[in-house]
Design an enzyme around this catalytic site. Structure first.
Site, PDB file in Angstrom:
ATOM      1  N   ALA A  55      45.917  58.172  16.442  1.00 35.28           N
ATOM      2  CA  ALA A  55      44.541  57.801  16.756  1.00 35.28           C
ATOM      3  C   ALA A  55      44.602  56.464  17.485  1.00 35.28           C
ATOM      4  CB  ALA A  55      43.734  57.686  15.474  1.00 35.28           C
TER       5      ALA A  55
ATOM      6  N   GLY B 104      47.887  60.413  13.925  1.00 29.80           N
ATOM      7  CA  GLY B 104      46.972  61.483  14.328  1.00 29.80           C
ATOM      8  C   GLY B 104      47.641  62.513  15.234  1.00 29.80           C
TER       9      GLY B 104
ATOM     10  N   GLU C  35      50.913  55.258   9.291  1.00 25.36           N
ATOM     11  CA  GLU C  35      49.647  54.593   8.972  1.00 25.36           C
ATOM     12  C   GLU C  35      49.774  53.474   7.943  1.00 25.36           C
ATOM     13  OE1 GLU C  35      50.005  57.836   9.425  1.00 25.36           O
ATOM     14  OE2 GLU C  35      48.238  58.709  10.387  1.00 25.36           O
TER      15      GLU C  35
HETATM   16  N1  CO8 Z   1      46.575  53.641  19.933  1.00 28.15           N
HETATM   17  C1  CO8 Z   1      46.280  52.913  21.020  1.00 28.15           C
HETATM   18  N2  CO8 Z   1      47.167  52.591  21.982  1.00 28.15           N
HETATM   19  C2  CO8 Z   1      48.427  53.030  21.819  1.00 28.15           C
HETATM   20  C3  CO8 Z   1      48.827  53.782  20.709  1.00 28.15           C
HETATM   21  C4  CO8 Z   1      47.829  54.114  19.737  1.00 28.15           C
HETATM   22  N3  CO8 Z   1      48.086  54.873  18.674  1.00 28.15           N
HETATM   23  N4  CO8 Z   1      50.140  54.051  20.819  1.00 28.15           N
HETATM   24  C5  CO8 Z   1      50.542  53.476  21.964  1.00 28.15           C
HETATM   25  N5  CO8 Z   1      49.514  52.855  22.575  1.00 28.15           N
HETATM   26  C6  CO8 Z   1      49.538  52.107  23.824  1.00 28.15           C
HETATM   27  C7  CO8 Z   1      50.214  50.750  23.656  1.00 28.15           C
HETATM   28  O1  CO8 Z   1      49.307  49.817  23.122  1.00 28.15           O
HETATM   29  C8  CO8 Z   1      50.625  50.439  25.073  1.00 28.15           C
HETATM   30  O2  CO8 Z   1      49.498  49.994  25.790  1.00 28.15           O
HETATM   31  P1  CO8 Z   1      49.639  48.762  26.821  1.00 28.15           P
HETATM   32  O3  CO8 Z   1      50.592  49.298  27.874  1.00 28.15           O
HETATM   33  O4  CO8 Z   1      48.246  48.591  27.312  1.00 28.15           O
HETATM   34  O5  CO8 Z   1      50.196  47.626  26.059  1.00 28.15           O
HETATM   35  C9  CO8 Z   1      50.983  51.824  25.640  1.00 28.15           C
HETATM   36  O6  CO8 Z   1      50.347  52.776  24.773  1.00 28.15           O
HETATM   37  C10 CO8 Z   1      52.470  52.103  25.626  1.00 28.15           C
HETATM   38  O7  CO8 Z   1      52.943  51.886  24.307  1.00 28.15           O
HETATM   39  P2  CO8 Z   1      54.158  50.890  23.953  1.00 28.15           P
HETATM   40  O8  CO8 Z   1      54.262  49.817  24.981  1.00 28.15           O
HETATM   41  O9  CO8 Z   1      53.973  50.459  22.538  1.00 28.15           O
HETATM   42  O10 CO8 Z   1      55.387  51.887  24.105  1.00 28.15           O
HETATM   43  P3  CO8 Z   1      56.780  51.786  23.374  1.00 28.15           P
HETATM   44  O11 CO8 Z   1      57.660  52.788  24.031  1.00 28.15           O
HETATM   45  O12 CO8 Z   1      57.259  50.378  23.311  1.00 28.15           O
HETATM   46  O13 CO8 Z   1      56.495  52.252  21.866  1.00 28.15           O
HETATM   47  C11 CO8 Z   1      55.528  53.664  20.166  1.00 28.15           C
HETATM   48  C12 CO8 Z   1      56.083  53.567  21.619  1.00 28.15           C
HETATM   49  C13 CO8 Z   1      56.665  53.440  19.196  1.00 28.15           C
HETATM   50  C14 CO8 Z   1      54.969  55.069  20.035  1.00 28.15           C
HETATM   51  C15 CO8 Z   1      54.432  52.603  19.969  1.00 28.15           C
HETATM   52  O14 CO8 Z   1      53.517  52.693  21.033  1.00 28.15           O
HETATM   53  C16 CO8 Z   1      53.668  52.766  18.690  1.00 28.15           C
HETATM   54  O15 CO8 Z   1      54.172  52.421  17.634  1.00 28.15           O
HETATM   55  N6  CO8 Z   1      52.425  53.268  18.787  1.00 28.15           N
HETATM   56  C17 CO8 Z   1      51.545  53.389  17.637  1.00 28.15           C
HETATM   57  C18 CO8 Z   1      51.968  54.525  16.736  1.00 28.15           C
HETATM   58  C19 CO8 Z   1      51.094  54.575  15.514  1.00 28.15           C
HETATM   59  O16 CO8 Z   1      51.095  53.691  14.689  1.00 28.15           O
HETATM   60  N7  CO8 Z   1      50.327  55.658  15.394  1.00 28.15           N
HETATM   61  C20 CO8 Z   1      49.425  55.860  14.261  1.00 28.15           C
HETATM   62  C21 CO8 Z   1      48.075  55.334  14.607  1.00 28.15           C
HETATM   63  S1  CO8 Z   1      46.980  55.402  13.209  1.00 28.15           S
HETATM   64  C22 CO8 Z   1      46.485  57.002  13.137  1.00 28.15           C
HETATM   65  O17 CO8 Z   1      46.889  57.825  13.916  1.00 28.15           O
HETATM   66  C23 CO8 Z   1      45.536  57.352  12.024  1.00 28.15           C
HETATM   67  C24 CO8 Z   1      44.952  58.747  12.217  1.00 28.15           C
HETATM   68  C25 CO8 Z   1      43.754  58.937  11.341  1.00 28.15           C
HETATM   69  C26 CO8 Z   1      42.600  58.088  11.786  1.00 28.15           C
HETATM   70  C27 CO8 Z   1      41.452  58.200  10.833  1.00 28.15           C
HETATM   71  C28 CO8 Z   1      40.210  57.554  11.388  1.00 28.15           C
HETATM   72  C29 CO8 Z   1      39.734  56.342  10.705  1.00 28.15           C
END
Ligand code: CO8
Length: 263
Positions: free
Chosen positions: A69, A114, A137
């Protein structure tokens, strides 16, 4: 249904296969409300479209299926807004899980939070060797909110699910295969071809029988064994009202391939 192009969700139809692509590659296809709303609208249309026999869900680009998400959108939410967002995501994923057509997740990279929950709501999961899975999460101060605490243990068992949920670590595609989270691991260039070949194979079977298998499994997992087997007997009987049952059994007896008309 004609090909449509939304902002965040792309859709194309290849024969009887509908292909949904989550299209926010600059945010690794993270799911915000707009993306979920577009997906929801598309699923409503697909549910009524009998020309679509199977559906594939994938992510745009070569890095991510869906990285979760949208954290930027969630960070400022109030408790009520977060609960509503969770409910909305759950409703859309329920819709996906209960789509009449079988749905294959073609996981081409990160399937986190998500994104892993989106894959869990599909019927089958195929992944490239470089795909990564996880429910990170707890590292963000939240539990999963799009069904992960419920669908993950149903798929991989309580112990494995709690490991993924409590640790918040990523696992690779081979480990995901080993624990039953994915059905098959493919080479990167082979993912869509494999998904399409399986989609076409499923589409060649009697559509009502396939749909009733899906409903019986989904309903049965939420019920007792007695309720599930009773439901199975009902849908088993129902299939004998279809031309495809007569055709399938006649073809076997006549030693030829069946020609299913889908009714
Ligand atoms: N949300 C928003 N932006 C994201 C997300 C995300 N989940 N994942 C990546 N991005 C963005 C980054 O911020 C970055 O943006 P920018 O270039 O503007 O800085 C771009 O995508 C590229 O990402 P990275 O530079 O971080 O790429 P890396 O190769 O260095 O890393 C990863 C890749 C490891 C996947 C890293 O991006 C990461 O850890 N992402 C988040 C993963 C995560 O924690 N996901 C779980 C999110 S919480 C969730 O899903 C809860 C679901 C239920 C919600 C219930 C509602 C309340």
């Amino acid at each position: 249904m004609a090909d449509i192009e939304g902002m965040n969700i792309l859709y194309e139809q290849d024969g009887g296969i509908g292909i949904i692509t989550v299209n926010r590659p600059t945010a690794l296809n993270a799911l915000n409300r707009e993306t979920l709303a577009e997906l929801s609208e598309l699923l409503d249309k697909l549910a009524k479209d009998r020309s679509v026999k199977t559906v594939i869900v994938t992510g745009a680009g070569d890095k991510a299926f869906v990285a979760g998400a949208d954290i930027a959108a969630m960070q400022p939410m109030s408790a009520i807004e977060a609960r509503d967002f969770s409910r909305f995501g759950q409703e859309v994923f329920d819709k996906l899980e209960n789509l009449p057509q079988p749905v294959i997740a073609a996981i081409n990279g990160f399937a986190l939070g998500g994104g892993c929950e989106l894959a869990l709501a599909c019927d089958l999961r195929f992944a490239t060797g470089n795909a990564k899975f996880g429910q990170p999460e707890v590292g963000l101060g939240i539990p999963p909110g799009f069904g992960g605490t419920q669908r993950l243990p149903r798929l991989v068992g309580k112990g494995r699910a709690k490991e993924l949920l409590f640790f918040g670590d990523m696992i690779d595609a081979e480990e995901a295969y080993r624990i039953g989270l994915v059905n098959k691991v493919t080479a990167a260039g082979e993912l869509m071809n494999t998904a399409k070949a399986v989609a076409a194979q499923i589409a060649s079977r009697a559509p009502a029988a396939v749909q009733l298998c899906k409903t019986a499994v989904n309903k049965g997992l939420d019920a007792t064994l007695a309720v599930g087997t009773a439901y199975e007997a009902e849908v088993f009987g129902l299939c004998f009202a279809t031309a495809d049952q007569k055709e399938g059994m006649s073809a076997f007896l006549q030693k030829r391939k069946p020609q299913f008309a889908g009714n």
